[in-house]
Write a protein that holds these residues in place. Structure first.
Motif, PDB file in Angstrom:
ATOM      1  N   VAL A  19      14.968  49.919  94.782  1.00  0.00           N
ATOM      2  CA  VAL A  19      15.832  50.072  93.613  1.00  0.00           C
ATOM      3  C   VAL A  19      17.142  50.715  94.072  1.00  0.00           C
ATOM      4  O   VAL A  19      17.129  51.735  94.754  1.00  0.00           O
ATOM      5  N   SER A  20      18.254  50.121  93.694  1.00  0.00           N
ATOM      6  CA  SER A  20      19.569  50.606  94.115  1.00  0.00           C
ATOM      7  C   SER A  20      19.784  52.058  93.702  1.00  0.00           C
ATOM      8  O   SER A  20      19.349  52.487  92.630  1.00  0.00           O
ATOM      9  N   GLU A  21      20.478  52.799  94.550  1.00  0.00           N
ATOM     10  CA  GLU A  21      20.813  54.193  94.234  1.00  0.00           C
ATOM     11  C   GLU A  21      21.578  54.304  92.919  1.00  0.00           C
ATOM     12  O   GLU A  21      21.454  55.299  92.214  1.00  0.00           O
ATOM     13  N   THR A  22      22.362  53.296  92.583  1.00  0.00           N
ATOM     14  CA  THR A  22      23.141  53.351  91.344  1.00  0.00           C
ATOM     15  C   THR A  22      22.245  53.304  90.110  1.00  0.00           C
ATOM     16  O   THR A  22      22.673  53.675  89.022  1.00  0.00           O
ATOM     17  N   GLN A  23      21.011  52.865  90.268  1.00  0.00           N
ATOM     18  CA  GLN A  23      20.069  52.793  89.151  1.00  0.00           C
ATOM     19  C   GLN A  23      19.295  54.099  88.971  1.00  0.00           C
ATOM     20  O   GLN A  23      18.492  54.208  88.049  1.00  0.00           O
ATOM     21  N   SER A  24      19.563  55.067  89.832  1.00  0.00           N
ATOM     22  CA  SER A  24      18.840  56.337  89.787  1.00  0.00           C
ATOM     23  C   SER A  24      19.632  57.400  89.043  1.00  0.00           C
ATOM     24  O   SER A  24      20.838  57.533  89.236  1.00  0.00           O
ATOM     25  N   PHE A  44       8.852  57.362  80.162  1.00  0.00           N
ATOM     26  CA  PHE A  44       9.508  56.271  79.436  1.00  0.00           C
ATOM     27  C   PHE A  44      10.106  56.857  78.158  1.00  0.00           C
ATOM     28  O   PHE A  44       9.410  57.524  77.391  1.00  0.00           O
ATOM     29  N   ILE A  45      11.377  56.626  77.933  1.00  0.00           N
ATOM     30  CA  ILE A  45      12.063  57.129  76.738  1.00  0.00           C
ATOM     31  C   ILE A  45      12.542  55.917  75.937  1.00  0.00           C
ATOM     32  O   ILE A  45      13.471  55.215  76.362  1.00  0.00           O
ATOM     33  N   PRO A  46      11.896  55.636  74.803  1.00  0.00           N
ATOM     34  CA  PRO A  46      12.235  54.420  74.049  1.00  0.00           C
ATOM     35  C   PRO A  46      13.714  54.270  73.719  1.00  0.00           C
ATOM     36  O   PRO A  46      14.241  53.152  73.751  1.00  0.00           O
ATOM     37  N   SER A  47      14.419  55.359  73.428  1.00  0.00           N
ATOM     38  CA  SER A  47      15.842  55.243  73.069  1.00  0.00           C
ATOM     39  C   SER A  47      16.699  54.725  74.227  1.00  0.00           C
ATOM     40  O   SER A  47      17.797  54.212  74.004  1.00  0.00           O
ATOM     41  N   HIS A  48      16.190  54.822  75.478  1.00  0.00           N
ATOM     42  CA  HIS A  48      16.945  54.284  76.615  1.00  0.00           C
ATOM     43  C   HIS A  48      17.105  52.768  76.525  1.00  0.00           C
ATOM     44  O   HIS A  48      17.993  52.196  77.168  1.00  0.00           O
ATOM     45  N   LEU A  49      16.263  52.108  75.732  1.00  0.00           N
ATOM     46  CA  LEU A  49      16.400  50.663  75.559  1.00  0.00           C
ATOM     47  C   LEU A  49      17.739  50.316  74.912  1.00  0.00           C
ATOM     48  O   LEU A  49      18.233  49.195  75.056  1.00  0.00           O
ATOM     49  N   ASP A  50      18.340  51.281  74.207  1.00  0.00           N
ATOM     50  CA  ASP A  50      19.612  51.056  73.531  1.00  0.00           C
ATOM     51  C   ASP A  50      20.827  51.383  74.392  1.00  0.00           C
ATOM     52  O   ASP A  50      21.952  51.226  73.943  1.00  0.00           O
ATOM     53  N   PHE A  51      20.607  51.850  75.610  1.00  0.00           N
ATOM     54  CA  PHE A  51      21.703  52.212  76.509  1.00  0.00           C
ATOM     55  C   PHE A  51      21.880  51.132  77.575  1.00  0.00           C
ATOM     56  O   PHE A  51      20.936  50.402  77.887  1.00  0.00           O
ATOM     57  N   PRO A  52      23.070  51.035  78.172  1.00  0.00           N
ATOM     58  CA  PRO A  52      23.317  49.975  79.155  1.00  0.00           C
ATOM     59  C   PRO A  52      22.464  50.067  80.418  1.00  0.00           C
ATOM     60  O   PRO A  52      22.270  49.070  81.105  1.00  0.00           O
ATOM     61  N   PHE A  53      21.923  51.243  80.734  1.00  0.00           N
ATOM     62  CA  PHE A  53      21.114  51.401  81.951  1.00  0.00           C
ATOM     63  C   PHE A  53      19.656  51.018  81.749  1.00  0.00           C
ATOM     64  O   PHE A  53      18.902  50.888  82.697  1.00  0.00           O
ATOM     65  N   GLY A  54      19.234  50.816  80.513  1.00  0.00           N
ATOM     66  CA  GLY A  54      17.869  50.387  80.230  1.00  0.00           C
ATOM     67  C   GLY A  54      16.844  51.474  80.483  1.00  0.00           C
ATOM     68  O   GLY A  54      17.177  52.625  80.766  1.00  0.00           O
ATOM     69  N   TRP A  92       5.432  56.581  90.782  1.00  0.00           N
ATOM     70  CA  TRP A  92       4.657  55.905  89.753  1.00  0.00           C
ATOM     71  C   TRP A  92       5.587  55.165  88.809  1.00  0.00           C
ATOM     72  O   TRP A  92       6.753  55.494  88.669  1.00  0.00           O
ATOM     73  N   THR A  93       5.036  54.140  88.178  1.00  0.00           N
ATOM     74  CA  THR A  93       5.807  53.309  87.261  1.00  0.00           C
ATOM     75  C   THR A  93       5.614  53.790  85.829  1.00  0.00           C
ATOM     76  O   THR A  93       4.645  54.476  85.514  1.00  0.00           O
ATOM     77  N   HIS A  94       6.550  53.377  84.991  1.00  0.00           N
ATOM     78  CA  HIS A  94       6.491  53.717  83.564  1.00  0.00           C
ATOM     79  C   HIS A  94       6.305  52.484  82.711  1.00  0.00           C
ATOM     80  O   HIS A  94       6.068  52.608  81.514  1.00  0.00           O
ATOM     81  N   VAL A  95       6.450  51.330  83.306  1.00  0.00           N
ATOM     82  CA  VAL A  95       6.454  50.102  82.524  1.00  0.00           C
ATOM     83  C   VAL A  95       5.357  49.150  82.999  1.00  0.00           C
ATOM     84  O   VAL A  95       4.839  49.253  84.107  1.00  0.00           O
ATOM     85  N   SER A  96       5.031  48.232  82.141  1.00  0.00           N
ATOM     86  CA  SER A  96       4.014  47.219  82.409  1.00  0.00           C
ATOM     87  C   SER A  96       4.434  46.325  83.577  1.00  0.00           C
ATOM     88  O   SER A  96       5.626  46.108  83.800  1.00  0.00           O
ATOM     89  N   SER A  97       3.466  45.803  84.280  1.00  0.00           N
ATOM     90  CA  SER A  97       3.771  44.884  85.379  1.00  0.00           C
ATOM     91  C   SER A  97       4.284  43.542  84.870  1.00  0.00           C
ATOM     92  O   SER A  97       4.817  42.747  85.635  1.00  0.00           O
ATOM     93  N   HIS A 127      16.094  53.514  86.933  1.00  0.00           N
ATOM     94  CA  HIS A 127      16.283  52.682  85.742  1.00  0.00           C
ATOM     95  C   HIS A 127      16.336  51.193  86.072  1.00  0.00           C
ATOM     96  O   HIS A 127      16.527  50.798  87.221  1.00  0.00           O
ATOM     97  N   LEU A 128      16.230  50.400  85.013  1.00  0.00           N
ATOM     98  CA  LEU A 128      16.281  48.944  85.136  1.00  0.00           C
ATOM     99  C   LEU A 128      17.656  48.471  85.607  1.00  0.00           C
ATOM    100  O   LEU A 128      17.760  47.533  86.400  1.00  0.00           O
ATOM    101  N   TYR A 129      18.708  49.140  85.128  1.00  0.00           N
ATOM    102  CA  TYR A 129      20.080  48.750  85.477  1.00  0.00           C
ATOM    103  C   TYR A 129      20.848  49.967  86.012  1.00  0.00           C
ATOM    104  O   TYR A 129      20.328  51.075  86.047  1.00  0.00           O
TER     105      TYR A 129
END
Length: 141
Positions: A19-24, A44-54, A92-97, A127-129
């Protein structure tokens, strides 16, 4: 200004995770004194789904000290306990495979109380992005 050791650790985390350093998020340094702990939670923070970084995809947790007694990281659903040891790292992961936006609550975890000694650690949330660009522009909590 970022310290050279922080840049090096961030780079290593990127190499290990792919995962790119910029995603951290920036490294968070932790200190737990006797009696301190962190209750069971999920990163996992559900409100992060509303931000550009996911959403946060995973956590890299680094142990920076030995603890005389206590201070374990415990995953109750998985019944896994990890004792703090210098140089040990957990990932460890926070999201489903199958979906990067669906939490996997099997990785609920807690920091057990420190009974004797001090616990030093660091964590990086990945993060995802890209996280750092929106954060630098004031678009991140």
């Amino acid at each position: 200004a970022e310290l050279a050791i922080v840049r090096e650790v961030s780079h290593l985390i990127g190499n290990v995770t792919g995962v790119s350093e910029t995603q951290s998020e920036y490294l968070q340094l932790l200190r737990y004194d006797i009696g301190q702990y962190y209750r069971s939670h999920h990163d996992f923070i559900p409100s992060h789904l509303d931000f550009p970084f996911g959403p946060r995809l995973m956590t890299m947790f680094l142990y920076l000290s030995e603890v005389e007694e206590g201070g374990e990281t415990y995953f109750p659903t998985l019944n896994i306990t990890v004792e703090p040891r210098v140089g040990r790292a957990l990932l460890w992961t926070h999201v489903s495979s199958t979906s990067a936006v669906t939490p996997d609550y099997r990785t609920m975890h807690e920091a057990k109380p420190v009974i004797r000694g001090l616990k030093y650690a660091a964590n990086a949330w990945l993060h995802l992005y890209d996280f750092r660009t929106p954060h630098g522009a004031g678009c991140a909590p």
